[in-house]
Design a protein around this motif. Structure first.
Motif, short mmCIF file in Angstrom:
data_model
loop_
_atom_site.label_atom_id
_atom_site.label_comp_id
_atom_site.label_asym_id
_atom_site.label_seq_id
_atom_site.Cartn_x
_atom_site.Cartn_y
_atom_site.Cartn_z
N ASN A 20 0.96 -1.17 0.24
CA ASN A 20 0.09 -0.27 0.15
C ASN A 20 0.80 1.68 0.09
N ASN A 21 1.71 0.71 0.58
CA ASN A 21 3.09 2.16 0.89
C ASN A 21 3.53 2.23 -0.60
N GLN A 22 3.95 1.55 -1.44
CA GLN A 22 4.58 1.85 -2.57
C GLN A 22 3.57 2.14 -3.78
N LEU A 23 1.73 1.78 -3.69
CA LEU A 23 1.59 2.05 -4.61
C LEU A 23 0.66 3.75 -4.06
N ALA A 24 0.52 4.35 -2.89
CA ALA A 24 0.56 5.84 -2.73
C ALA A 24 1.38 5.98 -2.96
N ASN A 25 2.91 5.57 -2.79
CA ASN A 25 3.72 6.50 -3.22
C ASN A 25 4.13 7.12 -5.08
N THR A 26 4.07 6.39 -5.66
CA THR A 26 4.12 6.18 -7.26
C THR A 26 2.62 7.40 -7.52
N LYS A 27 1.44 7.65 -6.38
CA LYS A 27 0.79 8.62 -7.13
C LYS A 27 1.33 9.69 -6.05
N LEU A 28 2.50 10.09 -5.13
CA LEU A 28 2.95 11.41 -4.73
C LEU A 28 3.96 12.02 -5.15
N THR A 29 4.27 13.27 -5.34
CA THR A 29 5.96 13.92 -6.39
C THR A 29 7.18 13.41 -5.11
N PRO A 30 7.79 13.52 -5.75
CA PRO A 30 9.28 13.30 -5.38
C PRO A 30 9.34 13.90 -3.52
N LYS A 31 8.84 15.12 -3.81
CA LYS A 31 8.43 16.39 -2.65
C LYS A 31 7.82 15.33 -1.38
N GLU A 32 7.07 14.82 -2.01
CA GLU A 32 5.50 14.62 -0.90
C GLU A 32 6.47 13.39 -0.76
N VAL A 33 6.95 12.08 -1.86
CA VAL A 33 7.79 10.85 -0.86
C VAL A 33 8.30 10.72 0.15
N GLU A 34 9.15 12.22 -0.14
CA GLU A 34 10.49 12.17 0.85
C GLU A 34 9.78 12.81 1.96
N GLU A 35 9.12 13.37 1.97
CA GLU A 35 8.28 13.96 3.39
C GLU A 35 7.70 12.39 4.29
N ARG A 36 7.05 12.14 3.05
CA ARG A 36 6.54 11.11 3.82
C ARG A 36 7.07 10.02 4.54
N ASN A 37 8.55 9.67 3.70
CA ASN A 37 9.17 8.34 4.04
C ASN A 37 10.27 9.18 4.71
N GLY A 38 11.16 10.69 5.00
CA GLY A 38 11.95 10.85 5.55
C GLY A 38 12.86 10.54 3.85
N SER A 39 14.20 12.04 4.64
CA SER A 39 15.11 12.61 3.19
C SER A 39 15.79 10.64 3.17
N SER A 40 17.03 10.34 2.62
CA SER A 40 17.77 9.83 2.15
C SER A 40 18.99 10.31 1.63
N THR A 41 19.20 11.74 1.90
CA THR A 41 19.92 12.20 1.97
C THR A 41 20.84 13.65 2.42
N ASP A 42 21.51 14.07 2.68
CA ASP A 42 21.19 14.90 3.50
C ASP A 42 20.81 16.25 3.16
N GLN A 43 20.25 17.21 4.15
CA GLN A 43 19.91 17.73 4.08
C GLN A 43 20.19 19.38 4.77
N TYR A 44 20.34 20.31 2.90
CA TYR A 44 21.15 21.34 3.85
C TYR A 44 19.91 22.53 3.35
N LEU A 45 20.42 23.20 4.86
CA LEU A 45 18.77 24.37 4.69
C LEU A 45 19.06 25.66 5.04
N GLY A 46 20.44 26.01 4.62
CA GLY A 46 20.19 27.64 5.02
C GLY A 46 22.25 27.85 4.95
N ASP A 47 22.23 29.13 5.14
CA ASP A 47 23.17 30.10 5.40
C ASP A 47 22.11 31.21 6.14
N PHE A 48 22.96 31.96 7.22
CA PHE A 48 22.62 33.33 7.86
C PHE A 48 23.31 34.03 8.51
#
Length: 226
Positions: A96-124
């Protein structure tokens, strides 16, 4: 006289011979003593009569039907023995998760399952002497753990993310101050979810963001002190 003597000898001889024969025929009989019979005190076992009502007959033999008094539960015959749950049910959630993922955008899949790559959130940029870094679990509190590093040095080895903010004070160095938030796990429901805030010594908000990380992945921000 001679005749008389001869007659006497003959009579005497006949008498003793007759007496001897009679004594032989009249021998005394000794009655036999009947010995006492030994009494057998051994109890006699009388074989029980077979009950033919529960016997099965094979030719001339009667075979008893043995019964333990315990009736085995009747099981429905199955070619594969014991019945188990459908093996496909074990993978239903994953499917069911795999079928649901096929209907989601890559960003939505990442939010659903968690990012598998390091995230850079900016410099200030900031002129502050220090900043307060705080974080919390922005989702359901399910045991998410993180580690915090500053310029690759561990400053918080193991932090449990609660529903309320907690954190530490960081004195800023001249130049780059790299702050890494490393996901140590994904809690009970996954992924590792958190919200963080960076506030300077004047109470100004420098940065605020969220992350959804898989285990072993980190989110990074950089505060540049001018």
């Amino acid at each position: 006289m001679k005749l008389f003597l001869s007659f006497f000898i003959l009579f005497t001889t006949s008498f003793f011979a007759s007496a001897q024969i009679d004594s032989r025929n009249r021998s005394t009989a000794i009655p036999a003593v009947e010995s006492k019979k030994e009494v057998d005190n051994t109890p006699k076992i009388i074989p029980s009569q077979p009950n033919n009502t529960n016997n099965a007959t094979f030719g001339s033999l009667n075979v008893p039907n043995l019964s333990t008094g315990i009736e085995a539960p009747k099981k429905e015959f199955s070619l594969f023995g014991e019945k188990f749950g459908n093996p496909g049910e074990l993978y239903t959630k994953q499917l069911n998760n795999q079928l649901a993922n096929t209907k989601l955008t890559p960003k939505e899949v990442e939010e659903r399952n968690g990012s598998s790559t390091d995230q850079y959130l900016g410099d200030f940029k900031s002129n502050a002497k220090f900043v307060n870094i705080s974080y919390r679990d922005h989702g359901y509190v399910d045991g998410d753990l993180i580690q915090v590093l500053v310029n690759d040095d561990v400053v918080q080895a193991r932090v449990f993310l609660n529903g309320g903010f907690s954190g530490f004070k960081l004195d800023l160095q001249k130049g780059f101050n790299k702050i890494d938030f490393l996901a140590l796990n994904q809690g009970q429901s996954g992924p590792n979810t958190a919200e963080f805030r960076v506030i300077d010594d004047m109470g100004n908000l420098v940065s605020a963001n969220q992350w959804n990380l898989a285990t072993g992945v980190k989110a990074t921000i950089i505060v540049v002190k001018e």
